[in-house]
Design an enzyme around this catalytic site. Structure first.
Site, PDB file in Angstrom:
ATOM      1  N   GLU A  13       0.817  -1.215   0.000  1.00 42.70           N
ATOM      2  CA  GLU A  13       0.000   0.000   0.000  1.00 42.70           C
ATOM      3  C   GLU A  13       0.852   1.267   0.000  1.00 42.70           C
ATOM      4  O   GLU A  13       0.393   2.341   0.378  1.00 42.70           O
ATOM      5  CB  GLU A  13      -0.929  -0.017   1.212  1.00 42.70           C
ATOM      6  N   SER A 184      -6.169  -2.776   1.819  1.00 44.06           N
ATOM      7  CA  SER A 184      -6.506  -2.264   0.491  1.00 44.06           C
ATOM      8  C   SER A 184      -6.928  -3.381  -0.449  1.00 44.06           C
ATOM      9  O   SER A 184      -6.801  -3.267  -1.663  1.00 44.06           O
ATOM     10  CB  SER A 184      -5.336  -1.478  -0.116  1.00 44.06           C
ATOM     11  N   TYR A 250      -9.172   3.009  -5.274  1.00 46.87           N
ATOM     12  CA  TYR A 250      -8.327   4.184  -5.447  1.00 46.87           C
ATOM     13  C   TYR A 250      -8.365   4.832  -6.822  1.00 46.87           C
ATOM     14  O   TYR A 250      -7.800   5.908  -6.996  1.00 46.87           O
ATOM     15  CB  TYR A 250      -6.879   3.824  -5.082  1.00 46.87           C
ATOM     16  N   ARG A 289     -11.576   3.088  11.066  1.00 46.50           N
ATOM     17  CA  ARG A 289     -12.723   2.924  10.175  1.00 46.50           C
ATOM     18  C   ARG A 289     -13.093   1.447  10.178  1.00 46.50           C
ATOM     19  O   ARG A 289     -12.223   0.584  10.041  1.00 46.50           O
ATOM     20  CB  ARG A 289     -12.374   3.365   8.758  1.00 46.50           C
ATOM     21  N   ASP A 291     -15.414  -1.677   8.588  1.00 51.86           N
ATOM     22  CA  ASP A 291     -16.078  -2.057   7.338  1.00 51.86           C
ATOM     23  C   ASP A 291     -17.127  -3.145   7.585  1.00 51.86           C
ATOM     24  O   ASP A 291     -16.920  -4.051   8.400  1.00 51.86           O
ATOM     25  CB  ASP A 291     -15.055  -2.567   6.329  1.00 51.86           C
ATOM     26  N   GLU A 304     -13.850  -5.952   9.189  1.00 54.21           N
ATOM     27  CA  GLU A 304     -12.535  -5.659   9.756  1.00 54.21           C
ATOM     28  C   GLU A 304     -12.456  -4.190  10.159  1.00 54.21           C
ATOM     29  O   GLU A 304     -13.330  -3.388   9.827  1.00 54.21           O
ATOM     30  CB  GLU A 304     -11.432  -5.962   8.746  1.00 54.21           C
ATOM     31  N   ASN A 306      -9.891  -0.774  10.115  1.00 55.20           N
ATOM     32  CA  ASN A 306      -8.734  -0.114   9.506  1.00 55.20           C
ATOM     33  C   ASN A 306      -8.213   0.926  10.482  1.00 55.20           C
ATOM     34  O   ASN A 306      -8.881   1.937  10.741  1.00 55.20           O
ATOM     35  CB  ASN A 306      -9.144   0.554   8.195  1.00 55.20           C
ATOM     36  N   GLY A 310      -7.408   5.464   4.931  1.00 50.56           N
ATOM     37  CA  GLY A 310      -6.834   6.254   3.849  1.00 50.56           C
ATOM     38  C   GLY A 310      -7.309   7.701   3.886  1.00 50.56           C
ATOM     39  O   GLY A 310      -8.426   7.999   4.310  1.00 50.56           O
TER      40      GLY A 310
END
Length: 342
Positions: A13, A184, A250, A289, A291, A304, A306, A310
């Site tokens: 990443e 990612s 992205y 964050r 998900d 999961e 984060n 990002g």
């Protein structure tokens, strides 16, 4: 404040991290801080360490955009002959020790697994984001899933499998195969039959010696940012093709992101409460964050956490913060302040 924005590194990443770092660097400069953008792996070769925060230097000149595929890490490693002896590039630690705070914009290996945070703790370096324990717990998707089970947080059924092991049980197709430590969506595949399953495991093992084989949840994908323990508005992610993989995350225009998500209020609150519960269960601090998937019957599944969300132009956390009334610059300032508050 004198602030180091720490990005780059040698994870898959890397490109994402550098673009996040560039955006954060610009925001902090706009906010009036003496900010510099530093590649944690390549470092800084200058001899003017004591005055580095006052240099007239374009620190973002080194940063390109994000390609459709993850970067060639071996090519990056070849730029430093001593990398096997020390992860940190020249003068990185010395510069970070001179900063009021290090804004960690790293992603993936060594950025989110807690190693950098643990080293900074030993060196007395103040940094943004969660600590090394919660970073390690969250990075290992198998451990995180065990913790979700323990705390009653709904999560897809899954098994862990080390390279060379034989499954004691198999999940029905389709299933998800992912590298145990990664981000990612690198090393993540959907397997619809035995041939794809074996290929998916081989792909996952390229990035880790252990994979997670997980129940496939057909439905809608959501994410919820959590700042200082409180959930932000829910965002929905709809890839135009395939699933939310590296390209769809992205490359601008690859996904439709809706915030606040077009779901009933009670369902949004359920997702937010579950995100806050996952935040607490993983002992997360400062921000993260979380998900989710929601199946066709409205059942939610936590996928999961984060720990270093990002901060690129297409990233989810800034979009959620904007709906909550925070500009990108205000979000960066908030992340610093909640990190400095202990």
């Amino acid at each position: 404040m004198d602030i180091v924005v720490l990005a780059g590194g040698i994870s898959t990443e890397r490109d994402v991290s550098l673009v996040s770092g560039k955006m954060i660097y610009r925001a902090l400069k706009k906010n009036g801080h003496n900010a510099i953008l530093l590649d944690v792996f390549l470092g800084y070769e200058g001899t003017d360490i004591d005055s580095v925060f006052s240099l007239d230097k374009d620190w973002e000149a080194q940063v390109a955009g994000i390609k459709e595929t993850n970067p060639d890490i071996e090519q990056i490693k070849a730029m430093r002959q001593d990398w096997e002896k020390c992860f940190f590039g020249p003068n990185v630690i010395a510069i970070c020790q001179r900063a009021d705070v290090v804004f960690i914009a790293l992603h993936g290996e060594n950025g989110e697994n807690g190693k950098v945070q643990a080293y900074f703790d030993l060196m007395g370096i103040t940094y943004t984001g969660t600590d090394y324990v919660s970073s390690a717990l969250s990075m290992d998707k198998g451990l995180a899933k065990d913790i979700f089970y323990k705390h009653g947080i709904p999560t897809p059924k899954g098994i862990r499998l080390k390279k060379g092991e034989t499954e004691s049980e198999k999940l029905p197709f389709p299933c998800i195969v992912k590298a145990c430590n990664g981000g990612s969506s690198v090393g993540v595949s959907i397997a619809k039959n035995e041939t794809e399953y074996e290929a998916a495991k081989a792909e996952g093992y390229k990035y880790d010696d252990e994979v997670i084989i997980e129940q496939y949840i057909e439905g809608r994908e959501f994410s919820v940012g959590v700042l200082d323990g409180k959930a932000l508005p829910v965002i929905e992610i709809e890839p135009l093709t395939g699933f939310y993989d590296y390209k769809n995350k992205y490359q601008a225009g690859s996904s439709i992101e809706t915030c606040p998500a077009d779901i009933p209020k009670e369902k949004a609150e359920e997702l937010q409460h579950c995100a806050e519960a996952a935040f607490r269960a993983l002992r997360l601090k400062k921000y993260a964050r979380i998900d989710f998937m929601m199946d066709k019957n409205g059942a939610i599944y936590c996928l999961e956490a984060n720990t270093m969300p990002g901060m690129t132009p297409t990233s989810l956390l800034p979009q959620e913060a904007a709906v909550a009334g925070m500009s990108y610059e205000a979000l960066c300032e908030r992340l610093i302040q909640i990190s400095l508050n202990g």
